[in-house]
Design an enzyme around this catalytic site. Structure first.
Site, PDB file in Angstrom:
ATOM      1  N   GLU A 193      20.836   9.403  23.988  1.00  0.00           N
ATOM      2  CA  GLU A 193      22.220   8.765  24.621  1.00  0.00           C
ATOM      3  C   GLU A 193      22.341   7.275  24.498  1.00  0.00           C
ATOM      4  O   GLU A 193      21.425   6.676  24.575  1.00  0.00           O
ATOM      5  CB  GLU A 193      22.258   9.300  25.975  1.00  0.00           C
ATOM      6  CG  GLU A 193      23.548   9.142  26.668  1.00  0.00           C
ATOM      7  CD  GLU A 193      23.961   9.665  28.049  1.00  0.00           C
ATOM      8  OE1 GLU A 193      24.768  10.528  28.336  1.00  0.00           O
ATOM      9  OE2 GLU A 193      22.906   9.065  28.837  1.00  0.00           O
ATOM     10  N   GLU A 241      12.144  13.404  25.098  1.00  0.00           N
ATOM     11  CA  GLU A 241      11.097  12.402  25.401  1.00  0.00           C
ATOM     12  C   GLU A 241      11.341  11.479  26.638  1.00  0.00           C
ATOM     13  O   GLU A 241      12.474  11.589  26.915  1.00  0.00           O
ATOM     14  CB  GLU A 241      10.897  11.573  23.955  1.00  0.00           C
ATOM     15  CG  GLU A 241      10.605  12.341  22.808  1.00  0.00           C
ATOM     16  CD  GLU A 241      10.232  11.466  21.395  1.00  0.00           C
ATOM     17  OE1 GLU A 241       9.993  10.353  21.739  1.00  0.00           O
ATOM     18  OE2 GLU A 241      10.636  12.087  20.453  1.00  0.00           O
ATOM     19  N   THR A 278       1.795  12.964  16.096  1.00  0.00           N
ATOM     20  CA  THR A 278       0.293  12.108  15.825  1.00  0.00           C
ATOM     21  C   THR A 278       0.610  11.015  14.877  1.00  0.00           C
ATOM     22  O   THR A 278       0.028  10.895  13.811  1.00  0.00           O
ATOM     23  CB  THR A 278      -0.724  13.049  15.371  1.00  0.00           C
ATOM     24  OG1 THR A 278      -0.206  14.198  14.595  1.00  0.00           O
ATOM     25  CG2 THR A 278      -1.347  13.587  16.729  1.00  0.00           C
ATOM     26  N   TRP A 303       7.304  13.437   9.244  1.00  0.00           N
ATOM     27  CA  TRP A 303       8.228  12.466   9.804  1.00  0.00           C
ATOM     28  C   TRP A 303       8.280  11.433   8.646  1.00  0.00           C
ATOM     29  O   TRP A 303       7.247  10.667   8.511  1.00  0.00           O
ATOM     30  CB  TRP A 303       8.041  11.975  11.287  1.00  0.00           C
ATOM     31  CG  TRP A 303       9.246  10.969  11.898  1.00  0.00           C
ATOM     32  CD1 TRP A 303       9.121   9.849  11.615  1.00  0.00           C
ATOM     33  CD2 TRP A 303      10.455  11.411  12.356  1.00  0.00           C
ATOM     34  NE1 TRP A 303      10.292   9.149  12.024  1.00  0.00           N
ATOM     35  CE2 TRP A 303      11.029  10.135  12.395  1.00  0.00           C
ATOM     36  CE3 TRP A 303      11.074  12.565  12.669  1.00  0.00           C
ATOM     37  CZ2 TRP A 303      12.484  10.072  12.852  1.00  0.00           C
ATOM     38  CZ3 TRP A 303      12.284  12.626  12.992  1.00  0.00           C
ATOM     39  CH2 TRP A 303      12.964  11.244  13.259  1.00  0.00           C
TER      40      TRP A 303
END
Length: 389
Positions: free
Chosen positions: A135, A178, A242, A366
């Protein structure tokens, strides 16, 4: 035997080497080496640069699942990102466009996939709807708490996610919540149970991204809201983040040093079945200015392919840290020293061996968009990638 196999897979460039000599010595062709490693300028090699050499994949190699998060920062998907997905999709089980932000009214932010869904479908790559508690540009613990306290709001969010999954033909709902406070740990699990109860009847799996913990009670805002054991019992699979020990705002170091990665994975398999665990893997590095000082401009993210080009441009030899199992080099620009830590064939092979030894479900990257051709070449040589569509 293992050492001999590695030497045939990966070659480290030495002073005086040329592609002609390397190809001749290894009974292959320059064109083959150039194609595998996607070398833009075959006339210039860098000392310490790694080359993946051709090898017939082992027919008995381990079968794994793979995932790539796909993130872009413009309204429309950049052409280069579509091209990268088209190139890599045959080696991807999942493709996860990042991301839908969950809103306080139960709706999701919009995300225009462009042609990513069509590319994935054409290559039998499953797509996923990624939900985040981002947000105003940051992960919000207050937003997550509001969701966890209101089952009606949860149902609206889940309904929005299922609708989006149907629209795109997605096979998975992926949750990346998260910075959750410890008091919301159980509430998060209850939310995931609710999501699973509604996703499974629709033929969808549920997966979760988890902070890289090394113990159940690890302190720190990133870790305390993620209960590995409880979450692992509820969802279909997890992705461990990781990476980012070396990060843009921190001191120079390997992004995913082998020791810390191994510690996380070894703890994870005590709490979650290995068949449910995907190891997260960066496919980028960082370029830091030296000397490092807190508050200095952040390091710049670079692809492994660009890192090699930087080394070429600056006549810098690539070194290898045996402890971190990661390559790096120094160079100077405009009177300022730089250090670049990145990934190469040796570092990714070390991670692949961890995956093999622990018999994990697979690996999640990622994020797609950073060019790292050696990763994909070794992935194909060392593993068989499962497709679920």
């Amino acid at each position: 035997m293992k050492k001999e196999r590695r030497l045939h897979l990966i070659y480290v460039v030495k002073q005086g080497d040329s592609l002609n000599r390397i190809a001749r010595d290894h009974h292959t062709t320059v064109a083959t080496i150039v194609a595998i490693n996607e070398i833009p300028n075959p006339d210039v090699l860098v000392v310490g640069q790694t080359l993946v050499l051709p090898e017939t994949p082992n027919p008995n190699r381990q079968t794994i699942e793979t995932n790539a998060y796909v993130e872009w920062y413009t309204k429309n998907v950049p052409v280069r990102l579509s091209q990268e997905l088209r190139k890599r999709a045959p080696l991807l089980t999942y493709m996860m466009p990042f991301a839908y932000e969950v809103k306080r009214d139960g709706t999701l932010t919009t995300l225009d996939w462009g042609d990513l869904g069509d590319i994935a479908a054409a290559n039998r790559t499953a797509s996923a709807i990624v939900l985040t508690n981002i947000e105003n540009g940051a992960f919000s613990d207050t937003l997550a708490h509001e969701i966890f306290m209101d089952t009606n709001l949860q149902d609206l969010i889940i309904g929005s996610a299922l609708q989006e999954a149907k629209k795109h033909g997605a096979k998975d709902i992926h949750v990346d919540f998260e910075y959750l406070p410890p008091e919301d740990k159980e509430k998060y699990v209850e939310f995931l149970k609710r999501l699973v109860s509604k996703a499974h009847p629709e033929g969808l799996t549920v997966s979760v991204a988890l902070a890289p913990k090394t113990s159940a009670n690890q302190p720190g805002k990133w870790y305390e809201g993620h209960d590995y054991k409880a979450i692992g019992e509820v969802v279909d699979f997890v992705i461990l983040m990781t990476y980012e020990w070396g990060y843009s705002g921190g001191p120079p170091m390997a992004v995913s040093p082998i020791g810390p990665v191994k510690q996380v994975l070894e703890y994870a398999v005590t709490a979650i079945p290995p068949s449910k665990i995907m190891m997260g893997q960066n496919i980028y590095g960082y370029d830091w200015k030296l000397p490092y000082k807190v508050g200095n401009p952040n390091a710049l993210a670079v692809s492994p392919q660009y890192a090699i080009e930087l080394a070429k441009q600056n006549n810098a030899a690539i070194l290898y840290d045996e402890i971190a199992q990661a390559p790096y080099f120094h160079y100077w620009k405009d009177g300022v020293e730089h250090v670049v830590w990145f990934e190469d064939a040796r570092s990714i092979e070390a991670k692949f061996k961890l995956l093999e030894n622990l018999r994990l479900k697979g690996i999640a990257y990622w994020h797609l968009g950073f060019s790292f051709p050696q990763n994909w070449a070794l992935l194909q040589q060392m593993f068989h990638v499962k497709h679920i569509v």
